[in-house]
Design an enzyme around this catalytic site. Structure first.
Site, PDB file in Angstrom:
ATOM      1  N   GLY A  14       0.775  -1.239   0.000  1.00 13.37           N
ATOM      2  CA  GLY A  14       0.000   0.000   0.000  1.00 13.37           C
ATOM      3  C   GLY A  14       0.804   1.285   0.000  1.00 13.37           C
ATOM      4  O   GLY A  14       0.292   2.341   0.392  1.00 13.37           O
ATOM      5  N   ASN A  16       1.721   3.127  -2.541  1.00 10.07           N
ATOM      6  CA  ASN A  16       1.099   4.119  -3.433  1.00 10.07           C
ATOM      7  C   ASN A  16      -0.176   4.691  -2.817  1.00 10.07           C
ATOM      8  O   ASN A  16      -0.483   5.872  -3.000  1.00 10.07           O
ATOM      9  CB  ASN A  16       0.797   3.498  -4.805  1.00 10.07           C
ATOM     10  N   MET A  92      -4.021  -6.563  -7.105  1.00 16.61           N
ATOM     11  CA  MET A  92      -3.585  -7.685  -7.939  1.00 16.61           C
ATOM     12  C   MET A  92      -4.759  -8.576  -8.332  1.00 16.61           C
ATOM     13  O   MET A  92      -4.747  -9.788  -8.102  1.00 16.61           O
ATOM     14  CB  MET A  92      -2.529  -8.510  -7.187  1.00 16.61           C
ATOM     15  N   ILE A  94      -7.801  -8.976 -11.486  1.00 15.29           N
ATOM     16  CA  ILE A  94      -8.361  -8.463 -12.735  1.00 15.29           C
ATOM     17  C   ILE A  94      -9.850  -8.208 -12.533  1.00 15.29           C
ATOM     18  O   ILE A  94     -10.576  -9.076 -12.036  1.00 15.29           O
ATOM     19  CB  ILE A  94      -8.110  -9.466 -13.878  1.00 15.29           C
ATOM     20  N   LEU A  95     -10.289  -7.017 -12.885  1.00 15.52           N
ATOM     21  CA  LEU A  95     -11.709  -6.658 -12.746  1.00 15.52           C
ATOM     22  C   LEU A  95     -12.456  -7.083 -14.001  1.00 15.52           C
ATOM     23  O   LEU A  95     -11.925  -7.031 -15.114  1.00 15.52           O
ATOM     24  CB  LEU A  95     -11.829  -5.149 -12.528  1.00 15.52           C
ATOM     25  N   ASN A 109      -5.177   3.412 -12.838  1.00 11.93           N
ATOM     26  CA  ASN A 109      -4.220   2.399 -12.379  1.00 11.93           C
ATOM     27  C   ASN A 109      -2.814   2.942 -12.528  1.00 11.93           C
ATOM     28  O   ASN A 109      -2.560   3.780 -13.400  1.00 11.93           O
ATOM     29  CB  ASN A 109      -4.355   1.123 -13.228  1.00 11.93           C
ATOM     30  N   HIS A 111       1.000   1.408 -13.218  1.00 12.62           N
ATOM     31  CA  HIS A 111       1.666   0.176 -13.649  1.00 12.62           C
ATOM     32  C   HIS A 111       3.172   0.432 -13.703  1.00 12.62           C
ATOM     33  O   HIS A 111       3.604   1.462 -14.231  1.00 12.62           O
ATOM     34  CB  HIS A 111       1.134  -0.232 -15.027  1.00 12.62           C
TER      35      HIS A 111
HETATM   36  C1  GRF Z   1       3.577  -0.952  -7.488  1.00 14.64           C
HETATM   37  O1  GRF Z   1       4.819  -1.117  -8.097  1.00 14.64           O
HETATM   38  C2  GRF Z   1       2.497  -0.770  -8.521  1.00 14.64           C
HETATM   39  O2  GRF Z   1       2.900  -0.068  -9.649  1.00 14.64           O
HETATM   40  C3  GRF Z   1       2.207  -2.200  -8.886  1.00 14.64           C
HETATM   41  O3  GRF Z   1       2.286  -2.915  -7.679  1.00 14.64           O
HETATM   42  C4  GRF Z   1       3.147  -2.227  -6.772  1.00 14.64           C
HETATM   43  C5  GRF Z   1       2.338  -1.946  -5.554  1.00 14.64           C
HETATM   44  O4  GRF Z   1       3.093  -1.376  -4.515  1.00 14.64           O
HETATM   45  N1  GRF Z   1       0.947  -2.291  -9.595  1.00 14.64           N
HETATM   46  P1  GRF Z   1       2.356  -0.709  -3.277  1.00 14.64           P
HETATM   47  O5  GRF Z   1       1.386  -1.741  -2.727  1.00 14.64           O
HETATM   48  O6  GRF Z   1       1.655   0.521  -3.749  1.00 14.64           O
HETATM   49  O7  GRF Z   1       3.445  -0.416  -2.297  1.00 14.64           O
END
Ligand code: GRF
Length: 202
Positions: A14, A16, A92, A94-95, A109, A111
């Site tokens: 988490g 981000n 993680m 897929i919707l 999103n 990525h």
């Molecule tokens: C990030 O690198 C994001 O881009 C990818 O999964 C990772 C998640 O990291 N989709 P966090 O849970 O936000 O620390």
């Protein structure tokens, strides 16, 4: 400026989500993170979200017989919190196209690659194996196709001699934390008035 009620969907660490929530504390930020949902009950980010004052909910996908049933429950939860905008942040799962159709142009999103390069998993290992000189991250609008959809912003980092997937991931992640709050703010500010009306129901 209309403030969009934001839900952040996570599956793990988490970081981000935290970056978005911290940015949203700035006066005038056009989105307000009110709900964090994880499809994994053991996601470390859930406790952090609660500590930051957001409603944090575990919605384990294993409790649902089908992908569609999970997505229905998720949609109901988002509606109960009058959500306008959804940010996937390390979510993680897929919707279904049905879910995405219910939130048209309202799901973003991040990525960890320079899309359209390397959709899917193991992006950093793939960039290293290809001998790329740079890597990065992309914020995009979610469509029914995995890691596709209109690109809103990208950030680039160099790939350095001796990089491993982990060292490269850390360099990219630092950029993710800068890019996502900015791209989401720009996107939210350009949206029509908030669609959420009902107050959070618990
Ligand atoms: C990030 O690198 C994001 O881009 C990818 O999964 C990772 C998640 O990291 N989709 P966090 O849970 O936000 O620390």
């Amino acid at each position: 400026m209309a403030e969009q009620r934001l839900a952040i969907l996570i599956s793990g660490r988490g970081s981000n989500m935290v970056a978005l929530a911290e940015a949203a504390r700035e006066p005038g930020y056009p989105a307000k993170p009110v709900l964090v949902v994880s499809n994994r009950a053991d996601a470390a980010g859930l406790a952090q979200a609660a500590a930051m004052g957001m409603h944090a909910v575990a919605l384990p996908h294993r409790d649902y017989a089908t992908r569609a049933a999970f997505d229905d429950a998720l949609s109901d939860l988002l509606r109960a919190h009058a959500i306008d905008l959804i940010a996937l942040a390390g979510f993680m799962r897929i919707l279904t196209p049905g879910f995405i159709a219910r939130w048209p142009g309202r799901i973003l999103n991040i990525h960890p690659s320079l899309l359209p390069l390397y959709p899917g998993l193991d992006t950093h290992a793939r960039a290293l194996a290809a001998g790329d000189r740079e890597a990065g991250c992309t914020v995009h609008v979610v469509t029914a196709h995995l890691d596709d959809g209109p690109i809103l912003a990208q950030a680039r980092v160099p790939i350095l001699p001796g990089d491993t997937p982990d060292t490269l991931a850390a360099r990219v992640l630092a950029q993710e934390h800068r890019l996502y709050p900015r791209a989401l703010a720009e996107f939210a500010a350009g949206l029509p008035a908030a669609i959420g009306t009902a107050p959070a129901s618990g």
